[in-house]
Design a protein around this motif. Structure first.
Motif, PDB file in Angstrom:
ATOM      1  N   LEU A  83      26.947 -75.168  41.700  1.00 52.77           N
ATOM      2  CA  LEU A  83      27.125 -74.395  40.471  1.00 52.77           C
ATOM      3  C   LEU A  83      26.558 -72.993  40.627  1.00 52.77           C
ATOM      4  O   LEU A  83      27.179 -71.998  40.215  1.00 52.77           O
ATOM      5  N   ASP A  84      25.398 -72.875  41.269  1.00 52.44           N
ATOM      6  CA  ASP A  84      24.767 -71.566  41.475  1.00 52.44           C
ATOM      7  C   ASP A  84      25.548 -70.729  42.489  1.00 52.44           C
ATOM      8  O   ASP A  84      25.629 -69.498  42.360  1.00 52.44           O
ATOM      9  N   LYS A  87      28.403 -69.231  40.647  1.00 54.16           N
ATOM     10  CA  LYS A  87      27.916 -68.112  39.824  1.00 54.16           C
ATOM     11  C   LYS A  87      27.676 -66.867  40.677  1.00 54.16           C
ATOM     12  O   LYS A  87      28.017 -65.749  40.281  1.00 54.16           O
ATOM     13  N   GLU A 118      28.762 -70.818  32.636  1.00 53.43           N
ATOM     14  CA  GLU A 118      28.645 -72.202  33.091  1.00 53.43           C
ATOM     15  C   GLU A 118      29.705 -73.085  32.429  1.00 53.43           C
ATOM     16  O   GLU A 118      30.313 -73.943  33.083  1.00 53.43           O
ATOM     17  N   ARG A 122      32.653 -75.213  34.467  1.00 49.52           N
ATOM     18  CA  ARG A 122      32.880 -76.662  34.337  1.00 49.52           C
ATOM     19  C   ARG A 122      34.306 -76.946  33.867  1.00 49.52           C
ATOM     20  O   ARG A 122      34.919 -77.930  34.293  1.00 49.52           O
TER      21      ARG A 122
END
Length: 524
Positions: A83-84, A87, A118, A122
């Protein structure tokens, strides 16, 4: 709506002065879903790198009013969790998160909608088939297909960005391709390099084709482009012999008129009459004008054939060995104790079998090849005497060789095998001139063709091909399929192109179900 415009662009690599592109002028709308096609070595990746700014034109200029991002993306950031990483790839959001107490960082973060990103990630992950739990894992633990999906999400979440996707379907199984196809059908503003006809048909609304003599843009999908190309080629095929005869006649006419003019020019000195001399000079001038006109006509007619291409028939030999070659009986294997990667697999491989091994990524396809070839020894695998394998690996490495010819000379000490490999390279449109160039200048498809020439020319009883169609153009796929249908070698294949293999396989091994199926094929 933006544009990417090429204005009379030339390009060649500094170490190789053979031009890759000359006087290319094209205009691309950045709202298109554009499929980029062309034979291996034509410069598709080079074209993308020029668009992205990684390369600069040798001459001409490229104008664009949007940011351009290239995939595969080489992530080198500090973030570890997937996820990071996503980003960070969206404008450095992860790095900005570490400094939100700084006013400038906070402002930049908010401009990129950092607080809402975020949720967007998703949502996009669900669309592309990437589970939530994958987003929490470390990026370096993901499979190649999962990494592909994660980085593609990041690119499409960037603002005002045109995305260049260079063969993103490589190494994706059938399920992963389907998920990526459905995802891209809902997007706009990208170029997709792919040799998968069905994939392009579902995704593309325009086709950018790098041809033998030019680059063209057409509205429609791959089938539309292919049908148009087929009509042009059919016309050129029907008229090529007439054109060649007409060109030969014209060239003969030039020679004849030049000979007549020279004879007349010599004769003028035997006459004192000015009128005779002036007449010969006028005839000589007329012959020159005719020669220029005919030469121009010849060049115009030759242009009609400039994009005509024809595959050469692929020929190779294989050692004969009657009856069964390899058997597995209740084969079980796993790398981790207590888990079974391959379960209770029984398989018999006979001469002239085409064995298609398929299944999801991680189902054990490459492991099964290693077990069958003996790279991993196992008591449940038996052989009918000495069986010689010739293997094409998934990833091609040429081991520090300076050129393709040097690679073949190193790998094939037997003169007959080396000669056979050189002939096969010619069948693959790999010229002697190309074989003299440095290996690091080859496209991925050119490397694979040279390596495959090595595989097919070596003495063997069984050919083993691990994803042979990655990076390979459509004409090559057709050429390989036709050769396999005609020659019927004993071959083991891992491949995700169902269209290619359902017409070739005599044995289907499905590692998702653990079953095998023998398919009857009529001899050609």
């Amino acid at each position: 709506m933006g544009k990417i415009i090429f204005e009379k662009v030339d390009f060649h690599y500094p170490e190789i002065y053979t031009p890759v592109f000359e006087k290319v002028s094209i205009c691309i709308d950045t709202q298109w879903r554009l499929g980029l096609i062309g034979r291996n070595g034509r410069g598709k990746t080079t074209l993308l790198r020029l668009m992205g700014g990684e390369l600069s034109p040798t001459a001409g200029r490229i104008k664009k009013d949007v940011a351009v991002e290239y995939f595969p993306y080489n992530y080198l950031g500090d973030a570890e969790e997937t996820l990071d990483v996503i980003k960070e790839c969206i404008g450095g959001l992860y790095s900005l998160e570490q400094h939100l107490d700084d006013a400038d960082s906070l402002e930049a973060y908010m401009e990129l909608d950092g607080f809402g990103m975020e949720g967007k990630i998703r949502k996009e992950a669900g669309k592309i088939g990437l589970r939530d739990c994958v987003l929490e894992r470390k990026f370096d633990t993901l499979s190649s297909g999962e990494r592909t999906k994660a980085l593609i999400i990041a690119m499409f979440l960037r603002q005002n960005t045109f995305v260049l996707l260079d063969e993103p379907t490589n190494h994706l199984d059938a399920y992963g391709k389907e998920e990526l196809k459905n995802y891209l059908r809902r997007k706009r503003g990208f170029i997709l390099v792919s040799h998968d006809r069905a994939f392009l048909d579902c995704v593309a609304d325009h086709i950018l084709s790098v041809n033998k003599a030019d680059i063209t843009v057409e509205k429609g999908n791959y089938t539309t482009w292919e049908n148009n190309k087929r009509m042009v080629e059919e016309y050129e095929r029907r008229t090529s012999e007439n054109l060649q005869r007409e060109i030969a006649r014209m060239e003969g006419g030039i020679t004849q008129k030049r000979d007549w003019a020279e004879v007349s020019n010599r004769q003028k000195y035997h006459f004192a009459s000015n009128s005779r001399t002036n007449g010969v000079q006028a005839y000589f001038a007329q012959a020159k004008r005719n020669e220029l006109r005919i030469s121009k006509n010849i060049e115009e007619k030759k242009k009609l054939l400039r994009n005509y291409e024809k595959n050469r028939e692929l020929q190779f030999e294989q050692e004969k060995k009657e009856g069964w070659l390899i058997k597995t009986e209740d084969l079980n294997f796993s790398y981790v104790e207590g888990e079974r990667l391959i379960q209770n697999l029984s398989l018999e491989i006979r001469e002239r079998d085409a064995v298609w091994i398929h299944g999801r990524n991680g189902s054990g396809k490459s492991t099964l090849l290693k077990l069958i070839t003996g790279e991993i020894a196992h008591p449940c695998v038996s052989y009918n005497g000495d069986i010689v394998f010739s293997v094409l690996p998934q990833e091609i490495v040429m081991g520090g060789c300076g050129s393709g010819r040097e690679f073949l000379e190193r790998e094939l000490k037997d003169g007959r095998e080396y000669s056979g490999a050189m002939q096969i390279c010619g069948m693959f449109d790999i010229t002697g001139e190309l074989l003299e160039k440095p290996c690091d200048t080859y496209s991925s498809g050119e490397k694979k063709k040279i390596y495959l020439a090595r595989v097919l020319s070596r003495r063997n009883h069984v050919i083993v091909l691990d994803e042979p169609l990655n990076y390979m153009d459509v004409m090559f796929r057709r050429q390989l399929a036709e050769a396999f249908r005609a020659l019927r070698p004993t071959v083991l294949l891992i491949e995700h192109d169902d269209f290619f293999l359902r017409n070739l396989a005599t044995v289907i091994v499905d590692l998702d179900t653990g079953g095998t199926e023998r398919v009857l094929r009529s001899p050609l």
